[in-house]
Scaffold this active site. Structure first.
Site, mmCIF file in Angstrom:
data_model
loop_
_atom_site.group_PDB
_atom_site.id
_atom_site.type_symbol
_atom_site.label_atom_id
_atom_site.label_comp_id
_atom_site.label_asym_id
_atom_site.label_seq_id
_atom_site.Cartn_x
_atom_site.Cartn_y
_atom_site.Cartn_z
ATOM 1 N N ASN A 1 16.714 -0.260 -0.032
ATOM 2 C CA ASN A 1 17.494 -0.860 -1.092
ATOM 3 C C ASN A 1 18.615 -1.934 -0.483
ATOM 4 O O ASN A 1 19.137 -2.361 -1.141
ATOM 5 C CB ASN A 1 17.907 0.083 -1.859
ATOM 6 C CG ASN A 1 19.178 0.843 -1.444
ATOM 7 O OD1 ASN A 1 19.279 0.901 -0.247
ATOM 8 N ND2 ASN A 1 19.550 2.064 -2.327
ATOM 9 N N GLU B 1 15.952 3.171 3.979
ATOM 10 C CA GLU B 1 16.109 4.076 3.109
ATOM 11 C C GLU B 1 14.898 4.427 2.338
ATOM 12 O O GLU B 1 14.138 3.489 1.605
ATOM 13 C CB GLU B 1 17.264 3.261 2.172
ATOM 14 C CG GLU B 1 18.500 2.967 2.848
ATOM 15 C CD GLU B 1 18.572 1.663 3.241
ATOM 16 O OE1 GLU B 1 17.773 0.804 2.912
ATOM 17 O OE2 GLU B 1 19.520 1.275 3.967
ATOM 18 N N SER C 1 0.866 -1.250 0.012
ATOM 19 C CA SER C 1 -0.012 -0.095 0.262
ATOM 20 C C SER C 1 0.831 1.218 -0.089
ATOM 21 O O SER C 1 0.495 2.146 -0.453
ATOM 22 C CB SER C 1 -0.862 -0.054 1.249
ATOM 23 O OG SER C 1 -1.743 -0.817 1.146
#
Length: 177
Positions: free
Chosen positions: A110, A125, A100
Site C-alpha cells: 500500500n 506489505e 494473478s
C-alpha cells in the site's frame, strides 16, 4: 514515460539500473517481476496495546528455510523481495501486485513508490483478504516493478530505508512534523 522491457534490459546490461539476482524470465513487456524472499516481519500484538506513530513498535521477525509460508486469513505481514534494486537518480519505480496474485485475494503493498537513487531490497506489505489461509511459495514471482523516467534534476533518495535488507519495520516515529 514508462520504460519498456527492451529499455529495462538495456539499462540492466549497461549497469545503469541494477537488480540482483535476476533472470531473463522476470523481464516483462513493461516491468520486472520480483520474487518473494524468505524474511518476514509482523507486529507483535502480544506486546502492543495500540499502534502509535510516536514510538517504535515491537515486531516479531524471522527468516524461513521452508519452501512456503502460510498467511492466515485477514492477516497483515511485511515481506521482502529476493532481489536488491539499485535505481539511478533519473529513474523511479512503482511496486505493483501481479494480477494473478491479486485474484487470489492477496493484496501486495500500500506504499508502492520507489524513489530515484534507492538501493536495497523492497519491503512488501502483504494482506490476505480471504477467509482462507494463502500458502505463499518462497522464490515465486509475487509483484512487479514498473519504471519511469524522472525529468529535471533530482536529489537521490537519502531516507531512512536506504540500503534496507530484508523486510523492514516502519520507522514513522523518526519522521519530523
Amino acid at each position: 514515460m514508462i520504460l519498456s522491457g527492451k529499455t529495462i534490459s538495456e539499462k540492466l546490461t549497461e549497469k545503469e539500473l541494477e537488480i540482483t539476482p535476476l533472470t531473463e524470465e522476470q523481464i516483462q513487456p513493461a516491468s520486472v517481476d520480483l520474487r518473494l524472499g524468505p524474511h518476514f516481519v509482523t507486529i507483535d500484538d502480544s506486546k502492543e496495546a495500540v499502534i502509535s506513530f510516536e514510538r517504535p513498535i515491537r515486531y516479531r521477525e524471522w527468516t524461513t528455510s521452508d519452501e512456503t509460508i502460510v498467511l492466515p486469513p485477514h492477516t497483515f505481514l511485511l515481506a521482502t523481495t529476493m532481489e536488491t534494486v539499485k535505481l539511478p537518480n533519473h529513474l523511479t519505480a512503482f511496486v505493483e501486485g501481479r494480477s494473478s496474485v491479486g485474484r487470489l485475494g492477496l493484496f501486495i503493498q500500500n506504499a508502492g513508490w520507489v524513489d530515484p537513487g534507492f538501493n536495497g531490497q523492497i519491503t512488501l506489505e502483504l494482506f490476505n483478504a480471504n477467509r482462507l489461509p494463502i500458502e505463499l511459495p518462497i522464490g515465486r514471482r509475487i509483484c512487479q516493478l514498473v519504471f519511469a523516467e524522472v525529468t529535471g534534476e533530482v536529489a537521490p533518495y537519502q531516507g531512512k530505508y536506504l540500503f534496507q535488507k530484508g523486510a523492514t519495520m516502519s520507522e514513522i516515529y523518526k519522521d519530523a512534523f
